[in-house]
Design an enzyme around this catalytic site. Structure first.
Site, mmCIF file in Angstrom:
data_model
loop_
_atom_site.group_PDB
_atom_site.id
_atom_site.type_symbol
_atom_site.label_atom_id
_atom_site.label_comp_id
_atom_site.label_asym_id
_atom_site.label_seq_id
_atom_site.Cartn_x
_atom_site.Cartn_y
_atom_site.Cartn_z
ATOM 1 C CE LYS A 112 -4.297 -1.805 0.740
ATOM 2 N NZ LYS A 112 -5.683 -1.743 0.981
ATOM 3 C CE LYS A 195 -5.979 -8.243 -2.039
ATOM 4 N NZ LYS A 195 -7.003 -8.152 -1.064
ATOM 5 C CE LYS A 198 -13.291 -4.133 -0.014
ATOM 6 N NZ LYS A 198 -12.406 -3.206 0.670
HETATM 7 P P1 ATP Z 1 -8.591 -3.273 -0.928
HETATM 8 O O1 ATP Z 1 -8.333 -3.429 -2.365
HETATM 9 O O2 ATP Z 1 -9.314 -2.005 -0.591
HETATM 10 O O3 ATP Z 1 -7.426 -3.544 -0.054
HETATM 11 P P2 ATP Z 1 -9.713 -5.897 -0.753
HETATM 12 O O4 ATP Z 1 -10.456 -6.243 -2.003
HETATM 13 O O5 ATP Z 1 -8.395 -6.524 -0.547
HETATM 14 O O6 ATP Z 1 -9.671 -4.347 -0.582
HETATM 15 P P3 ATP Z 1 -10.528 -6.175 2.005
HETATM 16 O O7 ATP Z 1 -11.475 -5.221 2.589
HETATM 17 O O8 ATP Z 1 -9.098 -5.993 2.282
HETATM 18 O O9 ATP Z 1 -10.703 -6.263 0.422
HETATM 19 O O10 ATP Z 1 -10.953 -7.645 2.386
HETATM 20 C C1 ATP Z 1 -12.188 -8.113 2.863
HETATM 21 C C2 ATP Z 1 -12.102 -9.614 2.968
HETATM 22 O O11 ATP Z 1 -12.058 -10.200 1.669
HETATM 23 C C3 ATP Z 1 -10.830 -10.108 3.668
HETATM 24 O O12 ATP Z 1 -11.140 -11.244 4.432
HETATM 25 C C4 ATP Z 1 -9.919 -10.478 2.540
HETATM 26 O O13 ATP Z 1 -8.966 -11.440 2.911
HETATM 27 C C5 ATP Z 1 -10.911 -11.036 1.526
HETATM 28 N N1 ATP Z 1 -10.413 -10.870 0.163
HETATM 29 C C6 ATP Z 1 -10.048 -9.705 -0.427
HETATM 30 N N2 ATP Z 1 -9.652 -9.899 -1.687
HETATM 31 C C7 ATP Z 1 -9.758 -11.240 -1.913
HETATM 32 C C8 ATP Z 1 -9.494 -12.087 -3.044
HETATM 33 N N3 ATP Z 1 -9.039 -11.587 -4.175
HETATM 34 N N4 ATP Z 1 -9.702 -13.407 -2.911
HETATM 35 C C9 ATP Z 1 -10.173 -13.918 -1.767
HETATM 36 N N5 ATP Z 1 -10.444 -13.190 -0.657
HETATM 37 C C10 ATP Z 1 -10.250 -11.864 -0.726
#
Ligand code: ATP
Ligand code: LTN
Length: 332
Positions: A112, A195, A198
């Site tokens: 980040k 990965k 969002k």
């Molecule tokens: P950001 O991009 O804002 O960091 P993010 O998509 O990684 O967001 P988080 O809010 O960090 O989402 O995660 C919410 C939940 O979803 C956490 O338990 C995280 O481990 C899970 N998660 C996030 N991205 C993935 C993915 N690509 N595959 C599986 N689980 C995920």
């Protein structure tokens, strides 16, 4: 006594298929068997720059997305992190116990701070201590998360050990990460080496759970695969196809072997069309319920209030114990 489960997601972007498959889909399966708390990490969202109006709207939208995805507000305690002031209070105590070196090792911080190189603030660095407070306030036994959060939970576990060594055993419970065997890391559609996230600037990389059907179809059809034609799960050599097969398998309940048989002699295009239909079918009722909920702000406010009241009560019990243990004079 039921075991306690706690999890949350940061209020950024819109929840994606990755969040659904890696996290929320598993949360909904746990709601009958466990005592569950699920929250919206709005304070964590502030570690990157936010437009205040967007953050506020998004927090309502996330609550509606949680409920639309199947989290029942009767069965679970659902709340916003900022509504329960005990989170930041415990976070401070834990921050004072956390060696800088432990935080320096966090890969999410490294990623980040590269991505937001103009805003490397102290909150981004101490993010995991707030996350540890989220978990420890409720004496959670298990924390269901995707693979990317494992390191933060390890740090939380280290903090329990440091706290117990200094102030005594039994005040904070040691939590366990709870990571699904399949789908814990859904990859980006255009670049299967990273990965699905969002907050990705390129929206072709993810599918939002409230996205419309046309866009979903387009994104799946243009997902990166390879130039081979055989449909086979091979993570090493066919990471894009493997990602699509994982999504297919989790949503349909069919194993990789079954899918490979079903698609013997067929083209990638066939698989993509069927997968797009499956994703659209899965998400259509979510979007309908979401649209309904978003029309009813009063109901969402009511849910926020119920969740915050229940969560605060529980959080205060732990915070009192912690304040006493560290030697703070109880407020008269
Ligand atoms: P950001 O991009 O804002 O960091 P993010 O998509 O990684 O967001 P988080 O809010 O960090 O989402 O995660 C919410 C939940 O979803 C956490 O338990 C995280 O481990 C899970 N998660 C996030 N991205 C993935 C993915 N690509 N595959 C599986 N689980 C995920
Ligand atoms: N950091 C998590 C969101 C989060 C969380 C938590 C998850 C904040 N606090 C406590 C589980 C338990 C993320 O997914 N980015």
């Amino acid at each position: 006594m039921k075991k306690t489960i706690l999890s949350g997601s940061t209020v950024t972007g819109d929840l994606t298929l990755g969040n659904y498959i890696g996290a929320i889909n598993n949360w909904t399966k746990l709601q009958d068997e466990y005592d569950c708390l699920y929250f919206l990490a709005d304070l964590h969202a502030l570690t990157v720059q936010q437009d205040p109006k967007v953050l506020k709207e998004r927090t309502y939208s996330f609550l509606a997305q949680y409920v639309a995805l199947g989290l029942d507000p009767q069965k679970n305690i659902i709340f916003a992190q900022s509504h329960v002031h005990q989170h930041t209070e415990l976070s401070w105590i834990l921050t004072c116990l956390t060696p800088m070196g432990n935080l320096n090792r966090m890969t999410q911080f490294k990623e980040k701070s590269e991505k937001h190189s103009k805003n490397i603030n102290a909150g981004l660095f101490t993010y995991p201590t707030l996350m540890a407070a989220d978990i420890l306030l409720y004496q959670a036994d298990k924390v269901p998360v995707g693979e990317d959060q494992k390191q933060h939970i390890e740090l939380c576990r280290d903090l329990v050990t440091y706290f117990s060594n200094r102030y005594g055993e039994g005040i904070l419970k040691m939590p366990e990460p709870f990571i699904a065997k399949m789908g814990a890391r859904i990859m980006s559609l255009q670049d299967p080496s990273k990965k699905m996230s969002k907050s990705d600037e390129n929206e072709k990389n993810f599918i939002a759970v409230i996205e419309d059907a046309k866009k979903i179809e387009k994104k799946i059809k243009s997902a990166t695969t390879d130039s081979d034609t055989v449909i086979k799960y091979d993570l090493q050599n066919k990471p894009g196809l493997a990602n699509l097969l994982t999504i297919y398998s989790v949503l349909s309940g069919k194993s990789y072997e079954t899918l490979e048989k079903d698609y013997e002699g067929k083209m990638y295009g066939h698989l993509k069309v069927d997968l797009a239909n499956l994703v659209v079918e899965t998400l259509a009722p979510v979007k309908a319920k979401y649209d309904d909920l978003m029309k009813n702000r009063d109901y969402l406010d009511q849910l926020f209030k119920i969740g915050a009241d229940k969560a605060s009560q529980r959080a205060q019990v732990t915070l009192d114990k912690v304040y006493t243990a560290v030697g703070l004079v109880p407020r008269q």
